[in-house]
Design an enzyme around this catalytic site. Sequence first.
Site, PDB file in Angstrom:
ATOM      1  N   ASP A 231      79.873  54.437  70.399  1.00  0.00           N
ATOM      2  CA  ASP A 231      80.451  54.198  69.091  1.00  0.00           C
ATOM      3  C   ASP A 231      79.932  55.335  68.208  1.00  0.00           C
ATOM      4  O   ASP A 231      78.953  56.010  68.539  1.00  0.00           O
ATOM      5  CB  ASP A 231      80.035  52.826  68.535  1.00  0.00           C
ATOM      6  CG  ASP A 231      80.961  52.386  67.385  1.00  0.00           C
ATOM      7  OD1 ASP A 231      81.668  53.258  66.826  1.00  0.00           O
ATOM      8  OD2 ASP A 231      80.978  51.192  67.051  1.00  0.00           O
TER       9      ASP A 231
HETATM   10  C1  BGC Z   1      83.456  51.555  64.602  1.00  0.00           C
HETATM   11  C2  BGC Z   1      84.362  51.827  65.779  1.00  0.00           C
HETATM   12  C3  BGC Z   1      85.276  52.979  65.474  1.00  0.00           C
HETATM   13  C4  BGC Z   1      84.425  54.206  65.137  1.00  0.00           C
HETATM   14  C5  BGC Z   1      85.236  55.437  64.804  1.00  0.00           C
HETATM   15  C6  BGC Z   1      82.766  52.801  64.085  1.00  0.00           C
HETATM   16  O1  BGC Z   1      82.236  52.538  62.816  1.00  0.00           O
HETATM   17  O2  BGC Z   1      82.486  50.596  64.960  1.00  0.00           O
HETATM   18  O3  BGC Z   1      85.109  50.674  66.067  1.00  0.00           O
HETATM   19  O4  BGC Z   1      86.116  53.225  66.550  1.00  0.00           O
HETATM   20  O5  BGC Z   1      83.648  53.892  63.980  1.00  0.00           O
HETATM   21  O6  BGC Z   1      85.864  55.323  63.574  1.00  0.00           O
END
Ligand code: BGC
Length: 805
Positions: A231
């Site tokens: 993530d």
């Molecule tokens: C989220 C993810 C997301 C990533 C990219 C993170 O804050 O938990 O679900 O895909 O950001 O934006």
Amino acid sequence: MKENVDRILRELTLEEKAGLCSGSDFWHLKSVERLGLEKIMVTDGPHGLRKQDGDSDHVGLQNSVPATCFPTASATASSWDTELMNRMGKALAEECLQEEVSVILGPGANIKRSPLCGRNFEYISEDPYHTGKMAASLINGIQSLGVGTSLKHYVMNNQEARRMTIDAVVDERTQREIYLAGFEKAVKEAQPWTVMCSYNRVDGTYLSDNKRLLTEILKEEWGHTGLVVTDWGACNDRVEGIRAGLELEMPTSFGKNDQKIIDAVNGGRLDIKLLDKAVERIIKLILKSVESRKKGFSYSPDEHHELARELAGQSMVLLKNEDVLPLSKEEKIAVIGEFAEKPRYQGAGSSLINPTRLDTICGHLDDKEINYEYTKGYNINSDKPDLLLIADAKKLAASVEKVIIVAGLTDDYESEGFDRKHLGMPESHNVLIDEVLDVNPNVVIVLMNGAPVEMPWLDDTKGVLEAYLGGQAGSGAVVDILYGHVNPSGKLAETFPLKLSDTPSYQYFPGYTKSVEYREGIYVGYRYYDKAEKDVLFPFGYGLSYTKFEYSNLRINKEGVYDYDVSVDVRNSGTVAGAEVVQLYVLNPKSVIFKADKELRDFTKIYLEPGETGTVHMKLDERSFAFYNINIPGWHVEKGDYEILIGASSRDIRLSKTLKVEASSDAEIPDYSESAPTYYRPKGDIFNIEEVQFKAVLGKMLPKRESDPDDPFTENTMLGETTGKWVGRILIKLINKQVSKMIGESNGNDVDSAERMMEAVVREMPVRAFGMMGGDMVPKYFTEGVVSLLNGKTLKGIGLLLKRK
Ligand code: BGC
């Protein structure tokens, strides 16, 4: 492709290999042009495309190109329609192809442990089978057009509170049966090109370093052939990550972590073979992505809008209908509630879509030339009841035959970054409903929200339609259902409890500053409410239709030792066409180990004309009868009489039959009847598992719960924990200034809720993640420098912050 991959791997330098293990910027992987490895783009997800052309962020603050906003996952989950999920997947892929995006970051398969989780609107279900099946269908749809997915957030990331550092303490059996099982199904049935590891820790280890979860379970047991991506900002220890099975760090580490990989290989601390394994999977992803590109491809936004409307119509759940719906065009109605002209149709955070169009209920009623009048009833931006608006609403309500009130939750209540505090709706919505009910008994409530709410007014209303967050075309679907152009067929994929204190994790959610104990174990959602014989507002699997369905003729045909074909006849005995979701549960026999009473093992949706009878087929296999036996360790079917239940919901079982099943193993079955008896009898007002009982099931000591004021600061200290130090205060001030600027410049965000989200995101971000996510403005040795300053090593800290190389 294999030869090509081998050749590229042979020709890459160590520096290039290390470089490929992290992004080149927020949304792109690195390229190695001399070897033909092109740059590919990945982006959010999950219910639409959030492609940022300009400035980037991971929480939806800055602009993105227009894309279709489909209903969010809690809505589409309620369709129980795998074929429709597949079509949605194809449409998402088409948008990716047009925008030259190779991987869309979704779906989210985290189990809804508590209805309070701020991101539940992005997640599918409280049941792992349902989650896995719906996720797999979406993934298969997307990937069928050569676009990759990222099954996220792996795993046990079931809350927003302290999501970046919290240690989830979950016993092995619960991990396997509840939190991992949905991911497992999706991986085995759909092979997502990537799996996104979450921010949190499990068993004390950050997911990005967690060899057991990334390699032993995901790759070795389940056979995942794609790669693991972090993530955004979730990489803890880059070298440990390579050893654990983490291939790709996102976004970029500005070369810092690449250098750590190089140093570890050169210093003999990291086997180059492990790095090669990781790089091999990255090369495969890049080649596959480039091969699938379709230059010049374009999709039809109008067709996708129509699909979004169809999806929303199939997903909404009719919760109550005392002969009040469908409406007829001749009736004069009042439409009350600002959501009717400014719908809440998606949630805040990284999934925020800039829609190609946006339907409203009022707009659709106008188009249909319906005889209606509208008044606001409440202000979206305020929880306080507005007495003047309510007075207007009552006057209007008293003058019509039927009233539609559109209410629910605002962005302030549900978002990435923070959890809800309670299950209530804004007071301004509840008071409005009560007041209107005083002057007109024919009231239908249309709810726009991403997760269950309490409904104190339920007994007095005649109709309730759960519209969830229906996406950009959701309001059109509401009108379709209200007027009977679409017969509702959605069923809840999560229990609506009567009150928060009824929920099984109530006592333990969201835990302490360091850890969260999943003491309720396997008893999540209906598994708990059924075992504890608790009344609920609406059960799992529940939803009404404008027609009636009769079930008959349950047949179970044996096809293998544990394999059965289960078929049922379903007749539409009403006067309109409609679709029914038929659910297959297995009722477990009494056992040495505690078990949920019944568990969902298959489902199917069938469309029938009035008077028509159709036959549905569902399957049972070894897993349908098994529990996870930690003594094996593995799946274990116990000998016994299992009841096969066919239901229209988890609490509306229409047919059943008993099956005699033989054991799959003679391994000893864990017996907790003396050490943890409450798990066998989870009754009473509050599910209270004592520490000793939880420890007995967990089989180990509990980790530290709270931070200790004397603990030294580390790179995993959250920014919010540094405010006692001058450096922490200055840092947070600087970050907040930058964030306010970003919020001010953004479109499509409600400023107050964006600020609330960012306040939580910044407070809970570990120093390390900021060091990685802060971009070029952050000095190279930011993390080390700040940690030294926080620990009072001022000179060293300043030295590190000024250091360039
Ligand atoms: C989220 C993810 C997301 C990533 C990219 C993170 O804050 O938990 O679900 O895909 O950001 O934006």
